[in-house]
Design a protein around this motif. Structure first.
Motif, PDB file in Angstrom:
ATOM      1  N   THR A 286      -8.271   5.871   3.779  1.00 31.71           N
ATOM      2  CA  THR A 286      -8.628   6.527   5.038  1.00 31.71           C
ATOM      3  C   THR A 286      -9.491   7.760   4.854  1.00 31.71           C
ATOM      4  O   THR A 286     -10.162   8.184   5.787  1.00 31.71           O
ATOM      5  N   GLY A 287      -9.422   8.360   3.655  1.00 36.72           N
ATOM      6  CA  GLY A 287     -10.105   9.623   3.444  1.00 36.72           C
ATOM      7  C   GLY A 287      -9.309  10.813   3.965  1.00 36.72           C
ATOM      8  O   GLY A 287      -9.797  11.938   3.985  1.00 36.72           O
ATOM      9  N   LEU A 288      -8.075  10.549   4.402  1.00 34.63           N
ATOM     10  CA  LEU A 288      -7.201  11.619   4.886  1.00 34.63           C
ATOM     11  C   LEU A 288      -6.414  12.200   3.719  1.00 34.63           C
ATOM     12  O   LEU A 288      -6.029  11.463   2.817  1.00 34.63           O
ATOM     13  N   PRO A 289      -6.146  13.504   3.751  1.00 30.22           N
ATOM     14  CA  PRO A 289      -5.328  14.085   2.690  1.00 30.22           C
ATOM     15  C   PRO A 289      -3.934  13.457   2.653  1.00 30.22           C
ATOM     16  O   PRO A 289      -3.378  13.100   3.703  1.00 30.22           O
ATOM     17  N   TRP A 290      -3.396  13.340   1.445  1.00 28.54           N
ATOM     18  CA  TRP A 290      -2.051  12.798   1.274  1.00 28.54           C
ATOM     19  C   TRP A 290      -1.060  13.575   2.130  1.00 28.54           C
ATOM     20  O   TRP A 290      -0.169  12.996   2.745  1.00 28.54           O
ATOM     21  N   SER A 291      -1.229  14.893   2.183  1.00 27.64           N
ATOM     22  CA  SER A 291      -0.295  15.739   2.931  1.00 27.64           C
ATOM     23  C   SER A 291      -0.325  15.431   4.428  1.00 27.64           C
ATOM     24  O   SER A 291       0.703  15.502   5.098  1.00 27.64           O
ATOM     25  N   THR A 292      -1.469  15.063   4.947  1.00 23.74           N
ATOM     26  CA  THR A 292      -1.575  14.701   6.370  1.00 23.74           C
ATOM     27  C   THR A 292      -0.762  13.446   6.642  1.00 23.74           C
ATOM     28  O   THR A 292      -0.003  13.383   7.618  1.00 23.74           O
ATOM     29  N   ILE A 293      -0.888  12.453   5.792  1.00 24.21           N
ATOM     30  CA  ILE A 293      -0.133  11.211   5.961  1.00 24.21           C
ATOM     31  C   ILE A 293       1.361  11.477   5.792  1.00 24.21           C
ATOM     32  O   ILE A 293       2.184  10.953   6.541  1.00 24.21           O
ATOM     33  N   ALA A 294       1.721  12.333   4.840  1.00 25.31           N
ATOM     34  CA  ALA A 294       3.131  12.702   4.656  1.00 25.31           C
ATOM     35  C   ALA A 294       3.668  13.394   5.910  1.00 25.31           C
ATOM     36  O   ALA A 294       4.823  13.173   6.297  1.00 25.31           O
ATOM     37  N   ASN A 295       2.843  14.206   6.555  1.00 31.85           N
ATOM     38  CA  ASN A 295       3.263  14.855   7.805  1.00 31.85           C
ATOM     39  C   ASN A 295       3.541  13.827   8.887  1.00 31.85           C
ATOM     40  O   ASN A 295       4.492  13.972   9.660  1.00 31.85           O
ATOM     41  N   TYR A 296       2.721  12.776   8.963  1.00 34.61           N
ATOM     42  CA  TYR A 296       2.961  11.715   9.946  1.00 34.61           C
ATOM     43  C   TYR A 296       4.281  11.021   9.650  1.00 34.61           C
ATOM     44  O   TYR A 296       5.044  10.703  10.556  1.00 34.61           O
TER      45      TYR A 296
ATOM     46  N   ILE B 295       0.854  -1.186   0.000  1.00 34.98           N
ATOM     47  CA  ILE B 295       0.000   0.000   0.000  1.00 34.98           C
ATOM     48  C   ILE B 295       0.889   1.234   0.000  1.00 34.98           C
ATOM     49  O   ILE B 295       1.757   1.382   0.856  1.00 34.98           O
ATOM     50  N   SER B 296       0.663   2.123  -0.950  1.00 41.77           N
ATOM     51  CA  SER B 296       1.415   3.380  -1.025  1.00 41.77           C
ATOM     52  C   SER B 296       0.764   4.418  -0.115  1.00 41.77           C
ATOM     53  O   SER B 296      -0.367   4.239   0.351  1.00 41.77           O
ATOM     54  N   ILE B 297       1.479   5.525   0.107  1.00 45.23           N
ATOM     55  CA  ILE B 297       0.894   6.623   0.877  1.00 45.23           C
ATOM     56  C   ILE B 297      -0.362   7.123   0.165  1.00 45.23           C
ATOM     57  O   ILE B 297      -1.372   7.415   0.796  1.00 45.23           O
ATOM     58  N   TYR B 298      -0.293   7.212  -1.142  1.00 46.36           N
ATOM     59  CA  TYR B 298      -1.452   7.661  -1.925  1.00 46.36           C
ATOM     60  C   TYR B 298      -2.651   6.739  -1.693  1.00 46.36           C
ATOM     61  O   TYR B 298      -3.767   7.198  -1.452  1.00 46.36           O
TER      62      TYR B 298
ATOM     63  N   MET C 184      -0.120  12.041  15.324  1.00 46.38           N
ATOM     64  CA  MET C 184      -1.452  11.859  14.753  1.00 46.38           C
ATOM     65  C   MET C 184      -2.498  11.817  15.843  1.00 46.38           C
ATOM     66  O   MET C 184      -2.226  11.412  16.970  1.00 46.38           O
ATOM     67  N   SER C 185      -3.684  12.281  15.489  1.00 42.04           N
ATOM     68  CA  SER C 185      -4.804  12.260  16.428  1.00 42.04           C
ATOM     69  C   SER C 185      -5.294  10.818  16.598  1.00 42.04           C
ATOM     70  O   SER C 185      -5.039   9.956  15.759  1.00 42.04           O
ATOM     71  N   PHE C 186      -6.007  10.599  17.677  1.00 41.42           N
ATOM     72  CA  PHE C 186      -6.583   9.279  17.925  1.00 41.42           C
ATOM     73  C   PHE C 186      -7.534   8.899  16.795  1.00 41.42           C
ATOM     74  O   PHE C 186      -7.515   7.767  16.308  1.00 41.42           O
ATOM     75  N   LYS C 187      -8.333   9.863  16.361  1.00 47.49           N
ATOM     76  CA  LYS C 187      -9.297   9.618  15.287  1.00 47.49           C
ATOM     77  C   LYS C 187      -8.592   9.163  14.008  1.00 47.49           C
ATOM     78  O   LYS C 187      -9.018   8.197  13.363  1.00 47.49           O
ATOM     79  N   ASN C 188      -7.504   9.834  13.645  1.00 51.36           N
ATOM     80  CA  ASN C 188      -6.779   9.459  12.437  1.00 51.36           C
ATOM     81  C   ASN C 188      -6.028   8.147  12.608  1.00 51.36           C
ATOM     82  O   ASN C 188      -5.912   7.374  11.658  1.00 51.36           O
ATOM     83  N   ALA C 189      -5.545   7.867  13.818  1.00 52.53           N
ATOM     84  CA  ALA C 189      -4.901   6.578  14.077  1.00 52.53           C
ATOM     85  C   ALA C 189      -5.917   5.452  13.875  1.00 52.53           C
ATOM     86  O   ALA C 189      -5.588   4.403  13.309  1.00 52.53           O
ATOM     87  N   CYS C 190      -7.155   5.685  14.299  1.00 55.45           N
ATOM     88  CA  CYS C 190      -8.218   4.687  14.100  1.00 55.45           C
ATOM     89  C   CYS C 190      -8.479   4.466  12.617  1.00 55.45           C
ATOM     90  O   CYS C 190      -8.634   3.326  12.171  1.00 55.45           O
ATOM     91  N   LYS C 191      -8.532   5.547  11.846  1.00 59.35           N
ATOM     92  CA  LYS C 191      -8.766   5.438  10.407  1.00 59.35           C
ATOM     93  C   LYS C 191      -7.646   4.646   9.733  1.00 59.35           C
ATOM     94  O   LYS C 191      -7.907   3.804   8.865  1.00 59.35           O
ATOM     95  N   ILE C 192      -6.418   4.917  10.128  1.00 58.23           N
ATOM     96  CA  ILE C 192      -5.279   4.220   9.527  1.00 58.23           C
ATOM     97  C   ILE C 192      -5.294   2.744   9.919  1.00 58.23           C
ATOM     98  O   ILE C 192      -5.096   1.868   9.077  1.00 58.23           O
TER      99      ILE C 192
END
Length: 71
Positions: A23-33, A14-17, A39-47
């Protein structure tokens, strides 16, 4: 935590893209991680959901000496 995400992404090919799309998260958000942002708890759950793993699996890192983190 990113190390574990990256390890699972590699195994599942699985690529970052693609993770962004799953996840529905912006690519830039994942790149920041990837670059060390917390990362927020909510985004950790999505990932975790997108990678089909539990949050416990996501947060367990292996230390350089091979021992498990106690977090």
């Amino acid at each position: 935590m990113w190390g574990k995400i990256q390890e699972i992404m590699k195994i599942k090919k699985i690529s970052i893209y693609k993770l962004s799309k799953l996840t529905g998260l912006p690519w830039s958000t994942i790149a920041n991680y990837k670059n060390g942002s917390e990362m927020s708890f909510k985004n950790a759950c999505k990932i975790a959901d997108a990678l089909d793993i539990s949050l416990d699996q996501l947060r367990k890192e292996v230390n350089e000496d091979g021992s498990k983190s106690s977090d």
